[in-house]
Enzyme design. Structure first.
Site, PDB file in Angstrom:
ATOM      1  N   CYS A   2       7.935  18.857 -35.727  1.00  0.00           N
ATOM      2  CA  CYS A   2       8.041  20.139 -35.622  1.00  0.00           C
ATOM      3  C   CYS A   2       6.538  20.737 -36.052  1.00  0.00           C
ATOM      4  O   CYS A   2       5.866  20.105 -36.569  1.00  0.00           O
ATOM      5  CB  CYS A   2       9.044  21.016 -36.321  1.00  0.00           C
ATOM      6  SG  CYS A   2      10.663  20.674 -36.145  1.00  0.00           S
ATOM      7  N   ARG A  27       3.962  20.073 -30.723  1.00  0.00           N
ATOM      8  CA  ARG A  27       4.836  19.234 -31.595  1.00  0.00           C
ATOM      9  C   ARG A  27       6.267  19.832 -31.392  1.00  0.00           C
ATOM     10  O   ARG A  27       6.966  19.111 -32.076  1.00  0.00           O
ATOM     11  CB  ARG A  27       4.448  19.642 -33.071  1.00  0.00           C
ATOM     12  CG  ARG A  27       3.034  19.178 -33.771  1.00  0.00           C
ATOM     13  CD  ARG A  27       2.589  19.506 -34.876  1.00  0.00           C
ATOM     14  NE  ARG A  27       3.516  18.939 -35.950  1.00  0.00           N
ATOM     15  CZ  ARG A  27       3.313  17.603 -36.320  1.00  0.00           C
ATOM     16  NH1 ARG A  27       2.145  16.967 -36.132  1.00  0.00           N
ATOM     17  NH2 ARG A  27       3.960  17.286 -37.170  1.00  0.00           N
ATOM     18  N   TRP A  75      11.359  20.979 -32.839  1.00  0.00           N
ATOM     19  CA  TRP A  75      11.812  19.840 -32.127  1.00  0.00           C
ATOM     20  C   TRP A  75      13.059  19.413 -32.470  1.00  0.00           C
ATOM     21  O   TRP A  75      13.230  19.014 -33.641  1.00  0.00           O
ATOM     22  CB  TRP A  75      10.738  18.789 -31.762  1.00  0.00           C
ATOM     23  CG  TRP A  75      11.030  17.691 -31.184  1.00  0.00           C
ATOM     24  CD1 TRP A  75      11.953  16.713 -31.366  1.00  0.00           C
ATOM     25  CD2 TRP A  75      10.940  17.683 -29.535  1.00  0.00           C
ATOM     26  NE1 TRP A  75      12.024  15.873 -30.271  1.00  0.00           N
ATOM     27  CE2 TRP A  75      11.396  16.412 -29.165  1.00  0.00           C
ATOM     28  CE3 TRP A  75      10.596  18.545 -28.719  1.00  0.00           C
ATOM     29  CZ2 TRP A  75      11.369  16.229 -27.733  1.00  0.00           C
ATOM     30  CZ3 TRP A  75      10.450  18.277 -27.319  1.00  0.00           C
ATOM     31  CH2 TRP A  75      10.959  16.962 -26.959  1.00  0.00           C
ATOM     32  N   ASN A 101      10.306  20.308 -41.313  1.00  0.00           N
ATOM     33  CA  ASN A 101       9.969  19.150 -40.581  1.00  0.00           C
ATOM     34  C   ASN A 101      10.618  17.979 -40.947  1.00  0.00           C
ATOM     35  O   ASN A 101      10.379  17.648 -41.901  1.00  0.00           O
ATOM     36  CB  ASN A 101       8.487  19.155 -40.174  1.00  0.00           C
ATOM     37  CG  ASN A 101       8.170  17.973 -39.060  1.00  0.00           C
ATOM     38  OD1 ASN A 101       9.028  17.397 -38.446  1.00  0.00           O
ATOM     39  ND2 ASN A 101       7.051  17.615 -39.249  1.00  0.00           N
ATOM     40  N   GLY A 102      11.442  17.306 -40.161  1.00  0.00           N
ATOM     41  CA  GLY A 102      12.098  15.856 -41.009  1.00  0.00           C
ATOM     42  C   GLY A 102      13.501  16.044 -40.683  1.00  0.00           C
ATOM     43  O   GLY A 102      14.139  16.636 -40.062  1.00  0.00           O
ATOM     44  N   GLU A 484       8.232  -3.634 -18.028  1.00  0.00           N
ATOM     45  CA  GLU A 484       7.569  -2.479 -18.832  1.00  0.00           C
ATOM     46  C   GLU A 484       6.169  -2.594 -18.900  1.00  0.00           C
ATOM     47  O   GLU A 484       5.440  -1.754 -18.609  1.00  0.00           O
ATOM     48  CB  GLU A 484       8.353  -2.274 -20.146  1.00  0.00           C
ATOM     49  CG  GLU A 484       7.604  -1.125 -20.936  1.00  0.00           C
ATOM     50  CD  GLU A 484       7.788   0.208 -20.027  1.00  0.00           C
ATOM     51  OE1 GLU A 484       8.724   0.328 -19.224  1.00  0.00           O
ATOM     52  OE2 GLU A 484       7.172   1.103 -20.908  1.00  0.00           O
ATOM     53  N   LYS A 488       3.533   0.046 -17.054  1.00  0.00           N
ATOM     54  CA  LYS A 488       2.522   0.771 -17.540  1.00  0.00           C
ATOM     55  C   LYS A 488       1.291   0.576 -16.957  1.00  0.00           C
ATOM     56  O   LYS A 488       0.557   1.360 -16.885  1.00  0.00           O
ATOM     57  CB  LYS A 488       2.454   0.202 -19.255  1.00  0.00           C
ATOM     58  CG  LYS A 488       3.509   1.017 -20.209  1.00  0.00           C
ATOM     59  CD  LYS A 488       3.595   1.940 -20.396  1.00  0.00           C
ATOM     60  CE  LYS A 488       4.464   3.224 -20.656  1.00  0.00           C
ATOM     61  NZ  LYS A 488       5.768   3.002 -19.818  1.00  0.00           N
ATOM     62  N   GLU A 491       1.328   2.569 -13.594  1.00  0.00           N
ATOM     63  CA  GLU A 491       1.056   4.147 -13.539  1.00  0.00           C
ATOM     64  C   GLU A 491      -0.067   4.514 -14.370  1.00  0.00           C
ATOM     65  O   GLU A 491      -0.624   5.697 -14.180  1.00  0.00           O
ATOM     66  CB  GLU A 491       2.353   4.580 -14.519  1.00  0.00           C
ATOM     67  CG  GLU A 491       2.545   4.268 -15.893  1.00  0.00           C
ATOM     68  CD  GLU A 491       3.865   4.775 -16.357  1.00  0.00           C
ATOM     69  OE1 GLU A 491       4.309   5.838 -15.945  1.00  0.00           O
ATOM     70  OE2 GLU A 491       4.580   4.298 -17.299  1.00  0.00           O
ATOM     71  N   HIS A 507      10.466 -19.952  -7.737  1.00  0.00           N
ATOM     72  CA  HIS A 507      11.343 -19.234  -6.541  1.00  0.00           C
ATOM     73  C   HIS A 507      10.506 -18.506  -5.318  1.00  0.00           C
ATOM     74  O   HIS A 507      11.153 -17.744  -4.771  1.00  0.00           O
ATOM     75  CB  HIS A 507      12.722 -18.620  -6.688  1.00  0.00           C
ATOM     76  CG  HIS A 507      13.556 -19.645  -7.647  1.00  0.00           C
ATOM     77  ND1 HIS A 507      14.112 -20.715  -7.091  1.00  0.00           N
ATOM     78  CD2 HIS A 507      13.797 -19.354  -8.971  1.00  0.00           C
ATOM     79  CE1 HIS A 507      15.001 -21.426  -8.163  1.00  0.00           C
ATOM     80  NE2 HIS A 507      14.628 -20.756  -9.235  1.00  0.00           N
ATOM     81  N   LYS A 610       5.966  14.272 -15.849  1.00  0.00           N
ATOM     82  CA  LYS A 610       6.571  13.651 -17.283  1.00  0.00           C
ATOM     83  C   LYS A 610       8.165  13.614 -17.230  1.00  0.00           C
ATOM     84  O   LYS A 610       8.941  12.751 -17.524  1.00  0.00           O
ATOM     85  CB  LYS A 610       6.219  14.477 -18.411  1.00  0.00           C
ATOM     86  CG  LYS A 610       6.879  13.900 -19.886  1.00  0.00           C
ATOM     87  CD  LYS A 610       6.443  12.627 -20.088  1.00  0.00           C
ATOM     88  CE  LYS A 610       7.093  12.196 -21.366  1.00  0.00           C
ATOM     89  NZ  LYS A 610       6.845  10.769 -21.509  1.00  0.00           N
TER      90      LYS A 610
END
Ligand code: AGP
Length: 615
Positions: A2, A27, A75, A101-102, A484, A488, A491, A507, A610
């Site tokens: 946050c 944040r 957040w 925050n936390g 993955e 990356k 993109e 194969h 996003k």
């Protein structure tokens, strides 16, 4: 993660705090709030949604003018993004306001204690308990800094707290454990913030607060102690960053910042979910154990990077619970007329919680009578709202389009679900779960170790910037890692990149191998499943014999790969199933650096969003 701002000085606290929150909105943007000390009292306003909603509220209902105040952009972790859950939180008398925050791990016990003493808590948050505890302590100490020290000694978990009390109109008090808090030192004014972006418009002189410290801020003084009240050493420094760099924590891109945040994101996702007895406590799942015992199939639905996390989860779920687990691309799932019933648990993995393909998949599953568990990073988003249960990843906002810290925390959350299923169904015994949890708890440090050794990976990436193709190979849980890594690179560097199961080479894909073609190989540990390791070493020999440039990711001590690796990237030893958490990081760094070398926009790659809210 946050955004927090505190101010004591001669300006309008409201103006300074709101301007600071605007700088910190990346944040967290679920809700925002502010408290100002004025006229012997405390006035507060808070609103769900973006900061603009709070500003609109303040337009219509202005707060009294004051020069001491605190603010927060949220957040959400505990409790959805509502007005009630927004910070600041006040005590019942409205004399104390606190922002946080936390994660306060022991908030439930504290909440029960406070209720027994007659406190009426109204939000779903962990933070609110602090406002009531501070009010209690202040009534005896009449000193907010001392009250904060006493309260902090009772809290477990990770927290940055900033508070004010109406009886100390010129004072702002902050405290930190494991979450960031920095002091801005001005002339006749002082600032507190989650990061320097909030105050460098006013001052570039800063003090970084250390672990378990409390700071008392007045307009002309900054006093720092430890939680016991002993004066603490502080480290003043000058901030050289511009505002844009400050928002990125000094990194050139949010993606780099988010890659660096992965150790903390992994640690935060584990926080509060492991009981003192080593058993898992996933009460927030709110899915009865009875139901978890009855399921006879698990289907994971997700897209892109989240799908790769699901592929890794399959190995862990089936190994630890012996429940059959399928992993499906959400966009394909409902069109293949899947076999679902009330004993199927569908797991929807999504960072944004808004991916339409995944949302439509879970709706289809629920229509068929299946229960849905969401694994999501965005509190209160559509996918968890439409699911029967949710396990939030605590990665904090992920701004860069290319997912990094969300991926690692999705994998961790999947491991937690798998272990919890094993615990509930009795297929995983307490000592085994405790062992895996201990190994999981070490991953955060191991990711940190990997991040410290990435310079050769960056150099390699820059040397390959003119290549057109890179292939990625892996076996077992290294196969989704290879996929993955390829995603990356696609993109970010806009180049042809493809991941394969190494066993598939013969194969067909081996026909792609030609001289100097870069091939990244994710090598499983030689310990345990050594047959897999031996096979992939053979694969490396096969492609090298055909001219490939082999880029080998292998654990420390694995000497068998050395003769066949043109580039060797070492990762820490981990248990077989946990290797993706360390093996993925070099691939993130590799793709980001290669894209940068190509002059690409890293945080917002072309053609991508996003959150893909269309099918
Ligand atoms: C990953 O780097 C991409 N941004 C993309 O594949 C993403 O993972 C996918 O669109 C799923 O998004 P979600 O996790 O928000 O549902």
């Amino acid at each position: 993660m946050c955004g927090i701002v505190g101010y004591a000085g001669g300006r309008s606290a409201l103006d300074v705090v709101v301007a600071g929150l605007r700088r910190l909105e990346y944040r967290g943007y679920d809700s925002a709030g502010i408290a100002v000390l004025a006229d012997g009292g405390l006035a507060a306003a808070k609103k769900a949604g973006k900061l603009a909603n709070l500003e609109e509220l303040l337009e219509g209902q202005p707060l009294p003018a004051g020069s001491t105040g605190i603010g927060h952009t949220r957040w959400a972790t505990h409790g959805g993004p509502t007005d009630l859950n927004a910070h600041p939180h006040l005590d019942n008398a409205g004399r104390v306001a606190v922002v946080h925050n936390g994660i306060i791990e022991n908030f439930a016990a504290l909440r029960a204690e406070l209720a027994e003493r007659g406190h009426a808590l109204e939000s779903e948050t962990d933070t609110e308990v602090v406002a009531h505890l501070l009010a209690e302590q202040f009534s005896s100490s009449a000193d907010l800094a001392e009250a904060m020290r006493q309260v902090c000694r009772r809290l477990d978990g990770a927290f940055t707290l900033v508070a004010v009390h109406a009886d100390e109109p010129d004072v702002v008090v902050g405290a930190r454990r494991n979450s960031p808090l920095v002091v801005g030192v001005g002339q006749g004014e002082n600032f507190l913030a989650s990061d320097v972006a909030a105050f460098i418009a006013y001052t570039r002189e800063a003090i970084e607060l250390g672990q378990d410290q409390v700071v008392e801020l007045r307009r002309d003084t900054v006093t720092v102690t430890d939680f016991e009240g002993k004066p603490a050493e502080v480290r003043p420094y000058h901030v050289d960053w511009d505002v844009s760099a400050a928002e990125k924590g000094g990194y050139d891109y949010f993606m780099l910042k988010e890659i660096a945040e992965q150790p903390k994101a992994v640690a935060d996702t584990l926080l509060g979910r492991i009981g003192t007895d080593g058993r898992l406590t996933l009460d927030e799942l709110r899915m009865p154990d009875r139901l978890l015992r009855e399921i006879d199939k698990i289907v994971i639905v997700a897209c892109g990077t989240a799908f790769h996390a699901g592929m890794i989860a399959k190995y862990a779920i089936e190994h630890w619970t012996r429940v059959p687990c399928e992993v499906e691309l959400a966009s394909e799932f409902r069109y293949r007329d899947p076999i679902l019933d009330q004993r199927t648990l569908v797991v929807a993995i999504s960072q944004s919680g808004e991916t339409m393909d995944t949302l439509m998949a879970l709706r289809h599953a629920r229509e068929q009578g299946s229960k849905v568990l969401a694994i999501c990073n965005t509190n209160g988003s559509t996918i968890p709202r439409e699911s029967d249960a949710v396990l939030y990843t605590h990665a904090g906002p992920e701004v860069a389009v290319a997912s990094t810290k969300a991926f690692l925390t999705q994998v961790v959350a999947c491991y937690l679900v798998a272990l919890y299923l094993g615990q509930v169904r009795g297929t995983k015994w307490g000592d085994e779960i405790t062992g895996v949890i201990r190994e999981l708890s070490e991953i955060s440090t191991q990711v940190e170790q990997v991040l410290e050794t990435m310079e050769p990976v960056r150099e390699l990436a820059r040397s390959l910037k003119d290549k057109n193709t890179v292939l990625f190979l892996g076996r077992h849980v290294g196969y989704p890692v290879a996929l993955e890594g390829a995603l990356k690179l696609k993109e970010l560097a806009y180049m042809h990149a493809e991941g394969f199961a190494a066993g598939e080479l013969k194969h067909g894909p081996i026909a792609l191998i030609e001289k100097d073609l870069p091939v990244v190989v994710v090598v499983p540990s030689p310990r345990g499943r050594s047959v897999l390791h031996d096979k992939i070493v053979s694969n490396i020999q096969e492609i090298r014999a055909r001219g490939a440039r082999t880029i080998v990711i292998a654990e420390e001590g694995d000497e068998a790969v050395v003769p066949y690796a043109d580039h060797l990237i070492r990762i820490p030893r981990t248990p077989v199933l946990l290797q993706p958490l360390v093996a993925t990081v070099p691939l993130q760094v590799f793709a980001c650096e290669l894209a940068t070398a190509r002059g690409n926009e890293v945080d917002q790659p072309r053609n991508l969003a996003k959150s893909v809210t269309v099918e």
